[in-house]
Scaffold this motif. Structure first.
Motif, PDB file in Angstrom:
ATOM      1  N   GLU A 133      42.207  33.648  47.590  1.00 30.02           N
ATOM      2  CA  GLU A 133      42.334  34.915  46.872  1.00 30.02           C
ATOM      3  C   GLU A 133      43.072  34.728  45.555  1.00 30.02           C
ATOM      4  O   GLU A 133      42.718  35.336  44.537  1.00 30.02           O
ATOM      5  CB  GLU A 133      43.062  35.936  47.751  1.00 30.02           C
ATOM      6  N   SER A 134      44.102  33.884  45.558  1.00 27.34           N
ATOM      7  CA  SER A 134      44.863  33.653  44.328  1.00 27.34           C
ATOM      8  C   SER A 134      43.997  32.987  43.267  1.00 27.34           C
ATOM      9  O   SER A 134      44.028  33.373  42.087  1.00 27.34           O
ATOM     10  CB  SER A 134      46.089  32.785  44.636  1.00 27.34           C
ATOM     11  N   ALA A 135      43.200  31.970  43.660  1.00 24.01           N
ATOM     12  CA  ALA A 135      42.327  31.293  42.694  1.00 24.01           C
ATOM     13  C   ALA A 135      41.276  32.246  42.149  1.00 24.01           C
ATOM     14  O   ALA A 135      40.969  32.251  40.944  1.00 24.01           O
ATOM     15  CB  ALA A 135      41.671  30.085  43.354  1.00 24.01           C
ATOM     16  N   TYR A 136      40.728  33.073  43.008  1.00 26.34           N
ATOM     17  CA  TYR A 136      39.708  34.034  42.575  1.00 26.34           C
ATOM     18  C   TYR A 136      40.313  35.093  41.660  1.00 26.34           C
ATOM     19  O   TYR A 136      39.730  35.458  40.628  1.00 26.34           O
ATOM     20  CB  TYR A 136      39.073  34.670  43.812  1.00 26.34           C
ATOM     21  N   ARG A 137      41.508  35.584  42.019  1.00 24.60           N
ATOM     22  CA  ARG A 137      42.158  36.616  41.211  1.00 24.60           C
ATOM     23  C   ARG A 137      42.521  36.074  39.830  1.00 24.60           C
ATOM     24  O   ARG A 137      42.320  36.746  38.812  1.00 24.60           O
ATOM     25  CB  ARG A 137      43.419  37.108  41.939  1.00 24.60           C
ATOM     26  N   THR A 138      43.023  34.854  39.771  1.00 25.53           N
ATOM     27  CA  THR A 138      43.360  34.254  38.478  1.00 25.53           C
ATOM     28  C   THR A 138      42.108  34.011  37.643  1.00 25.53           C
ATOM     29  O   THR A 138      42.116  34.182  36.419  1.00 25.53           O
ATOM     30  CB  THR A 138      44.113  32.932  38.691  1.00 25.53           C
ATOM     31  N   GLY A 139      41.027  33.607  38.291  1.00 28.82           N
ATOM     32  CA  GLY A 139      39.794  33.334  37.563  1.00 28.82           C
ATOM     33  C   GLY A 139      39.156  34.565  36.965  1.00 28.82           C
ATOM     34  O   GLY A 139      38.402  34.468  35.984  1.00 28.82           O
ATOM     35  N   LEU A 140      39.420  35.733  37.530  1.00 29.76           N
ATOM     36  CA  LEU A 140      38.829  36.961  36.980  1.00 29.76           C
ATOM     37  C   LEU A 140      39.310  37.236  35.564  1.00 29.76           C
ATOM     38  O   LEU A 140      38.607  37.889  34.780  1.00 29.76           O
ATOM     39  CB  LEU A 140      39.151  38.150  37.893  1.00 29.76           C
ATOM     40  N   ASP A 141      40.506  36.748  35.209  1.00 33.44           N
ATOM     41  CA  ASP A 141      41.000  36.942  33.847  1.00 33.44           C
ATOM     42  C   ASP A 141      40.156  36.198  32.818  1.00 33.44           C
ATOM     43  O   ASP A 141      40.158  36.550  31.636  1.00 33.44           O
ATOM     44  CB  ASP A 141      42.458  36.472  33.741  1.00 33.44           C
ATOM     45  N   LEU A 142      39.440  35.157  33.262  1.00 30.12           N
ATOM     46  CA  LEU A 142      38.641  34.356  32.331  1.00 30.12           C
ATOM     47  C   LEU A 142      37.373  35.073  31.871  1.00 30.12           C
ATOM     48  O   LEU A 142      36.689  34.594  30.972  1.00 30.12           O
ATOM     49  CB  LEU A 142      38.260  33.025  32.988  1.00 30.12           C
ATOM     50  N   LEU A 143      37.043  36.202  32.494  1.00 28.98           N
ATOM     51  CA  LEU A 143      35.873  36.945  32.053  1.00 28.98           C
ATOM     52  C   LEU A 143      36.100  37.601  30.695  1.00 28.98           C
ATOM     53  O   LEU A 143      35.144  37.893  29.971  1.00 28.98           O
ATOM     54  CB  LEU A 143      35.504  38.016  33.088  1.00 28.98           C
ATOM     55  N   GLY A 144      37.355  37.868  30.352  1.00 24.88           N
ATOM     56  CA  GLY A 144      37.656  38.457  29.052  1.00 24.88           C
ATOM     57  C   GLY A 144      37.297  39.925  28.943  1.00 24.88           C
ATOM     58  O   GLY A 144      37.083  40.434  27.846  1.00 24.88           O
ATOM     59  N   PHE A 145      37.211  40.623  30.089  1.00 28.81           N
ATOM     60  CA  PHE A 145      36.876  42.040  30.047  1.00 28.81           C
ATOM     61  C   PHE A 145      38.024  42.893  29.509  1.00 28.81           C
ATOM     62  O   PHE A 145      37.817  44.017  29.082  1.00 28.81           O
ATOM     63  CB  PHE A 145      36.494  42.529  31.446  1.00 28.81           C
ATOM     64  N   LYS A 146      39.233  42.336  29.540  1.00 23.10           N
ATOM     65  CA  LYS A 146      40.388  43.085  29.063  1.00 23.10           C
ATOM     66  C   LYS A 146      41.106  42.250  28.020  1.00 23.10           C
ATOM     67  O   LYS A 146      41.485  41.100  28.284  1.00 23.10           O
ATOM     68  CB  LYS A 146      41.334  43.416  30.224  1.00 23.10           C
ATOM     69  N   TYR A 147      41.270  42.816  26.827  1.00 31.42           N
ATOM     70  CA  TYR A 147      41.916  42.085  25.735  1.00 31.42           C
ATOM     71  C   TYR A 147      43.410  42.001  25.999  1.00 31.42           C
ATOM     72  O   TYR A 147      44.044  42.975  26.412  1.00 31.42           O
ATOM     73  CB  TYR A 147      41.649  42.773  24.402  1.00 31.42           C
TER      74      TYR A 147
END
Length: 822
Positions: free
Chosen positions: A103-117
């Protein structure tokens, strides 16, 4: 749907109070029913008029005392339900804690989508917070490609028959295909958006799930998308089939929960909505969506649907021989509310008539890449590091550009620097206390450099590596030579599609499993015959159609995952067919090309060749003169056709044209063969029927094939030998008739010389035509070989250029590092 027999609130009801005699008779009937099951029963009347009935609850709760699909939670005491709820909730917490790292790896990886500046203040206020879109681009392109290919507009289901194909099986397969596509694309409104959303989550998390079941409230089958974070399994599980438990976390509104309770699916007990708890992963997903939890608590419940194996008291697995419990745990579905931990339902999770009591599977696991355990790997795991590197390089380049365009430094005022503990912002000049001097000497610019070209090139290398892995780099097939060699085209296509092709096959296998579960739901809940309306008419499906005689498959091709690949293969096929048209069906080749291009009105564009039809001799002569093909058919008057052709062959027009003579003689030989075949069918009627029965028996029973093979061979040789005798006799008769009709030309030497001259000329023309075709094919092969050689040279030059560029880039980086060290 089950009838609702519960009393509704705020509805006036007429209550009839039974008399004492009626109450006593009802008690006697209940006592008789319980005594039939065995065990002592004591009835004690209390002073207040109430009655206590004492009996062994295990006897009243034996298997069979309740319906197979009943809610067993209504028949178990509260203490049993309490212990069961406590154990299942503790297991749920243990399973969830065991996947914290995932869950931690997945949650951290979601930031790489760049949906939020990201508004950054380091290394200076206003520093770039942009995220490189290499991960978002890979996810979006995969989702768009897979959605178009796996869910066509006509429906995702196709069917094939199992075993020997018969007209009945073909009709059954067509009914199943039409009904399932009708349900998925028209009735199951949630299927398309849920499938679309699943294809977006799949490349991110690496695992997504579909849940297929019959919804009692909707009264139809449903296929729901289940994110990986809402499906929890034990630490030791490697697949859904061997998982000891599967826990599905469901968020449901108070109104929907009440509907399920009124329908009898859940226990009708009061549950107060508690504080909706969100874990870190859910908070991150809602943050990317731009949603946040408000102060007001919504009336939403979290249900834990546990697919587990239990040995329930009173519902144990019993040995049929001695009636004693075996201790084997049976599959159940236990649903409890997360906040109150109240058990809402306990349902048997095996078929009523299944002697083995095997677990029914409702979930399908879609994997992007096979992982090391239960969950698959997604793009976050595979190119997350490259995405972080590209983002870091992009931010450094943007920050360098900002600092270069807005210079900052020091200005002279004295010896003391004001606010020297704060970082210098772009465009800022600090006061410096220093003695006088000219104005030029009063300013000192900080040595900010332009964005580094080396860093830009490195970022390009990182981005290209991520794109190559995710197979989102643009294919160069359409930009190359359209006359390129077939091997070169296929090699280019294969090189750019290996990864995506493997992922497509995994999704194909999961879709096949989903359709099989859906077919099982239809088989259980459909009536014997179910008519339904479609555009332009009405169709019907039968419950018995969903049997083992029909295999249900996805309509997508597991070996082709995109229209680009399909067009390239069709283009290669067309190229091969054009090089040797005599060996190919040109109509089908061009039709495949139009289908690959997605053309709808193919029949209006492409002229379909008409199948040959039986014709009279005069029309056959016209076709022979026009060079059109014609053939003989069973049931024709073969002798009349042969005589007509012989008379036409005696004309000067036919005798002087070898092509016409050849086509007529070919047709005569066809009539002779059919005439002999029809005579054999009359003479060997019983033998042919026996031969057909033996061949069918050999197909159905392979063990008897070797024993009957000699009999079949001997009978076939007997029939064929008789057919050869009939053909020889007919050929002898044909030669006599031909000689008789053409005898008038045998005594004319001029006619003979003319015929011989025409024959030699025809042979010469045929030889020249053959040589021209061979030269043309040879030239084509040489051209294709030259193109292949040129293409290989270009590829080698491109590889050498890339190697030189990489070497130069490496040298530049090393020189830059050496300068820093010096």
């Amino acid at each position: 749907m089950a009838e609702i027999d519960k009393s509704l609130p705020n509805v006036e009801q007429n209550i009839t109070v039974p008399s004492d005699v009626e109450i006593e008779e009802e008690l006697l009937q209940e006592q008789a029913k319980l005594e039939e099951k065995g065990g002592p029963i004591e009835i004690q009347e209390n002073e207040d008029g109430s009655v206590d009935i004492n009996y062994d609850p295990a006897i009243a709760s034996v298997a069979g005392s309740t319906g197979h699909y009943d809610n067993l939670a209504d028949h178990l005491p509260d203490d049993v339900l309490g212990r069961l709820s406590s154990d299942l909730f503790q297991n749920y917490q243990d399973y969830k804690n065991s996947r914290k790292d995932w869950e931690s790896a997945y949650r951290t990886g979601l930031d790489l989508l760049g949906f939020k500046y990201e508004n950054r203040t380091e290394p200076f206020s206003g520093a770039s917070g942009a995220t490189h879109p290499v991960l978002a681009e890979a996810v979006t392109q995969f989702q768009a490609l897979a959605y178009k290919e796996l869910l066509p507009a006509d429906g995702p289901v196709r069917t094939v028959t199992v075993g020997i194909t018969t007209p009945e099986k073909t009709q059954q397969a067509t009914r199943v295909k039409d009904f399932m596509n009708y349900q998925l694309m028209d009735q199951m409104k949630e299927y398309e958006p849920e499938f679309d959303q699943m294809l977006f989550y799949l490349p991110l998390a690496g695992s997504s799930f579909k849940k297929i079941y019959y919804d009692e409230v909707l009264g139809r089958a449903v296929s729901k998308f289940v994110p990986a974070d809402d499906l929890i399994v034990p630490y030791t599980a490697t697949s859904l089939d061997d998982a000891e438990a599967i826990i599905h976390r469901i968020s449901i509104s108070e109104n929907e929960l009440r509907k399920q309770q009124v329908a009898g699916f859940y226990r009708d007990i009061d549950i107060k909505p508690g504080d909706l708890k969100e874990d870190d992963l859910q908070q991150k997903e809602h943050e990317l969506e731009g949603r946040s939890k408000s102060g007001r608590n919504d009336d939403v419940f979290n249900l834990l649907e546990c697919h587990v194996n239990l040995d329930l008291e009173g519902f144990e697995d019993v040995n049929p021989e001695d009636g004693e419990p075996t201790g084997i745990k049976l599959p159940y579905i236990v649903t409890l509310e997360e906040n109150s931990r109240e058990v809402l339902s306990i349902k048997r999770n095996y078929e009523m008539d299944d002697p083995r009591k095997n677990k029914i599977q409702y979930f399908v696991h879609f994997k992007f890449l096979p992982g090391l355990g239960f969950y698959g790997f997604g793009l976050i795991h595979m190119i997350g590091g490259l995405s972080r590197t590209a983002t870091s390089a992009l931010r450094q380049l943007l920050d360098a550009g900002t600092l270069s365009n807005l210079p900052a430094g020091f200005k002279q005022r004295g010896i003391r620097i004001r606010d020297d503990a704060q970082a210098i912002q772009p465009g800022e000049f600090r006061d410096v206390d220093a003695p006088g001097g000219n104005i030029r000497d009063s300013f000192m610019m900080l040595p900010f450099k332009e964005p580094s070209q080396t860093l830009l090139q490195l970022m390009g290398v990182v981005v290209q590596a991520g794109q190559r892995f995710a197979s989102i780099a643009d294919l160069q097939i359409g930009d190359g030579n359209q006359q390129a060699a077939v091997g070169t085209t296929v090699a280019l296509l294969e090189r750019g599609s290996r990864t995506m092709s493997a992922i497509h096959k995994r999704i194909y296998a999961a879709l096949k499993q989903e359709f099989k579960i859906l077919a099982r739901v239809f088989k259980l809940y459909l009536p014997a015959e179910y008519p339904y309306d479609v555009v332009g008419g009405q169709r019907m499906i039968k419950q018995q159609d969903f049997d083992d005689r029909v295999d249900i498959l996805p309509v997508a091709d597991p070996n082709i995952f995109s229209q680009t690949q399909r067009i390239s293969l069709a283009q290669t096929e067309l190229q091969l067919a054009t090089s040797n048209p005599q060996l190919h069906n040109q109509y089908q080749v061009y039709r495949n090309m139009y289908e690959a291009l997605g053309v709808k009105n193919i029949d209006q564009i492409l002229i379909k060749p008409l199948p040959p039809q039986p014709k009279d001799p005069a029309l056959e002569h016209i076709d022979a003169l026009a060079g059109k093909p014609f053939q003989a058919f069973p049931g024709q008057d073969h002798r009349a056709h042969i005589t007509a052709h012989l008379n036409f062959m005696a004309t000067n027009m036919a005798r002087n044209n070898p092509v016409i003579m050849a086509s007529l003689e070919k047709n005569i030989f066809e009539h002779i063969s059919l005439m002999a075949q029809e005579q054999v069918e009359v003479e060997f009627r019983n033998e042919l029927q026996q031969l057909q029965q033996m061949q069918m028996a050999m197909q159905q029973n392979p063990q008897m094939a070797q024993q009957m093979q000699n009999q079949v061979r001997m009978l076939s040789e007997k029939i064929e030998s008789r057919k050869a005798v009939l053909i020889a006799e007919a050929m002898e008769e044909f030669m006599k008739e031909e000689k008789e009709i053409t005898s008038q030309f045998d005594n004319d030497p001029i006619a003979k010389l003319r015929a011989r001259e025409l024959d030699l000329r025809a042979q010469e023309n045929y030889r020249k035509e053959t040589e021209a075709k061979e030269r043309l094919n040879l030239d084509k092969m040489k051209s294709m070989m030259n193109q292949m050689t040129d293409q290989q040279k270009l590829e080698q030059n491109e590889e050498l250029a890339n190697l030189r560029a990489d070497t130069s880039l490496t040298k530049t980086v090393l020189q830059h590092e050496l300068k820093k060290d010096i």
